[in-house]
Structures are given as C-alpha cells and as structure tokens.
Design an enzyme around this catalytic site. Structure first.
Site, short mmCIF file in Angstrom:
data_model
loop_
_atom_site.label_atom_id
_atom_site.label_comp_id
_atom_site.label_asym_id
_atom_site.label_seq_id
_atom_site.Cartn_x
_atom_site.Cartn_y
_atom_site.Cartn_z
N GLY A 226 0.83 -1.20 0.00
CA GLY A 226 0.00 0.00 0.00
C GLY A 226 0.86 1.24 0.00
O GLY A 226 2.00 1.21 0.47
N GLN B 181 3.02 10.12 1.16
CA GLN B 181 4.31 9.44 1.27
C GLN B 181 5.26 9.80 0.13
O GLN B 181 6.46 9.55 0.22
CB GLN B 181 4.12 7.92 1.33
CG GLN B 181 3.48 7.44 2.63
CD GLN B 181 3.32 5.94 2.64
OE1 GLN B 181 2.38 5.40 2.08
NE2 GLN B 181 4.25 5.24 3.26
N CYS C 113 5.66 -0.02 7.35
CA CYS C 113 5.31 1.13 6.53
C CYS C 113 6.51 1.49 5.66
O CYS C 113 7.65 1.48 6.15
CB CYS C 113 4.95 2.31 7.44
SG CYS C 113 4.47 3.79 6.55
N LEU C 114 6.27 1.81 4.40
CA LEU C 114 7.38 2.17 3.51
C LEU C 114 8.08 3.45 3.97
O LEU C 114 9.22 3.69 3.61
CB LEU C 114 6.88 2.31 2.06
CG LEU C 114 6.41 1.00 1.40
CD1 LEU C 114 5.84 1.29 0.01
CD2 LEU C 114 7.53 -0.01 1.33
N HIS D 49 -4.74 1.48 7.30
CA HIS D 49 -3.40 2.06 7.45
C HIS D 49 -3.18 3.18 6.42
O HIS D 49 -2.69 4.25 6.76
CB HIS D 49 -2.37 0.93 7.28
CG HIS D 49 -0.93 1.34 7.25
ND1 HIS D 49 0.00 0.84 8.13
CD2 HIS D 49 -0.25 2.20 6.43
CE1 HIS D 49 1.18 1.39 7.86
NE2 HIS D 49 1.06 2.20 6.82
N GLU D 50 -3.60 2.92 5.18
CA GLU D 50 -3.39 3.93 4.12
C GLU D 50 -4.28 5.15 4.31
O GLU D 50 -3.84 6.28 4.10
CB GLU D 50 -3.61 3.32 2.73
CG GLU D 50 -2.68 2.16 2.37
CD GLU D 50 -1.21 2.42 2.64
OE1 GLU D 50 -0.77 3.59 2.52
OE2 GLU D 50 -0.50 1.46 3.01
N HIS E 29 -2.91 7.56 6.71
CA HIS E 29 -1.87 8.44 6.16
C HIS E 29 -2.48 9.76 5.67
O HIS E 29 -1.85 10.81 5.76
CB HIS E 29 -1.17 7.78 4.96
CG HIS E 29 0.01 6.92 5.33
ND1 HIS E 29 1.12 7.43 5.96
CD2 HIS E 29 0.26 5.60 5.14
CE1 HIS E 29 2.01 6.44 6.15
NE2 HIS E 29 1.50 5.32 5.65
ZN LIG Z 1 2.38 3.44 5.74
#
Ligand SMILES: [Zn+2]
Length: 175
Positions: free
Chosen positions: A45, A50, A94-95, A136-137, A140
């Site tokens: 995701g 991000q 998380c990225l 989660h996304e 963000h």
């Molecule tokens: Zn994340």
C-alpha cells in the site's frame, strides 16, 4: 515513473490531505506512478503524502500469493463507511518507516467508499490483511502513522532510529 518515498519524521507525513475535487489525467497518471513505486519498493500500500503529494489518494494490492493475478486498487477520496466491532491484530510496517514492525489492533472488517480511476463511485467490504492495509493507508491521509498506535516509548525508539537512518542516508549522498 517511480517516486522517492518520504521517511518519517517528515512534516508532510503529519498533515491532513485535501479531498480530490476534480479527477484530472495528471492525477490518474500520479496514481499509476504510485502503484509502480509501491510494487518496486516492494509494498502492499502507498498513500500520496508518502511521495509528498497532499491529496486524498491511496493505492494498494494485498494479493501476495505467487502465480495469482495482481489486484491493484486506486482509491480517490476513500472513506470508511462502517467498521466491525470485532478486531484483528496484524504486525504492520510502513514504507516510510523501513524495517520497523509492530502489532496494531484495528477493526477486522471495514466498508469503504471511494472514487476509482475512472471517477466511478465504488463501495466494498474488506477483511483480513486488506482491511488492515486500507485503514493504514487512509490513516496516512489524516497525518496518522501506525506508530501512533504504539506506546510512547516504543514510538520514540522507532522515531530515533529513523532520524539516524535519515542522517546516514544524507551523509551517504553527500559523500
Ligand atoms: Zn504506511
């Protein structure tokens, strides 16, 4: 085109993103870029903030089984319509917080409404990993990270590690 992913802590990861008012070709191409960036990372995701874009746009694909067709989803203005009382615990990462994982409790099932790439309204229920990932996304887009669910001490420890990582990366670039 791949984009570089912001690493926590970064003020852009703490902001509330604006709804997408007009689905332009530029935004569609941005969504395609985000999928490319997510697959390359690799991740399941990615949210627009991000990559430093403050629009309510997320992409995800939680299909991890080998030999199965990818199931990319592009969501503009995603909204959680309802959530189950029953919860699920997943080890999340998380990225924007590389190599750090922690268990987070979230509703097990959620119903989500969004605009797809063609501007059509979609509504679907998600459970399992998909439910965790979509929550989660969407977090963000409201400036919330999975570490915000952790105890302060653990959160501070991870943040310190990320500050160190960013310093190391900056130094490597300068060298
Ligand atoms: Zn994340």
């Amino acid at each position: 085109m791949k984009h570089s992913i912001l690493i926590h802590p970064d003020p852009r990861l703490k902001k509330v993103c604006a709804p997408v008012a007009d689905l332009s070709d530029k935004l569609r191409l941005l969504a395609d870029d985000m999928l490319e960036t997510m697959y390359a990372a690799p991740g399941i995701g990615l949210a627009a903030p991000q990559i430093g874009v403050m629009d309510r746009l997320i992409v995800l694909d939680c299909e991890k089984e080998e030999g199965v067709e990818p199931k990319p989803l592009i969501m503009f203005n995603p909204e959680i319509i309802s959530a189950s009382d029953e919860t699920n615990v997943y080890e999340e990462g998380c990225l924007s917080i590389p190599d750090q994982y922690a268990e987070v409790t979230r509703p097990k099932e959620v119903e989500v409404q969004w605009l797809d790439r063609d501007g059509n309204q979609q509504r679907q229920s998600f459970d399992g990993l998909w439910a965790t990932c979509v929550q989660h996304e969407i977090d963000h887009l409201d400036g919330k990270l999975f570490i915000d669910y952790l105890k302060p001490l653990k959160r501070q420890m991870i943040t310190r590690k990320m500050q160190k990582l960013k310093k190391e990366r900056a130094r490597a670039k300068g060298a």
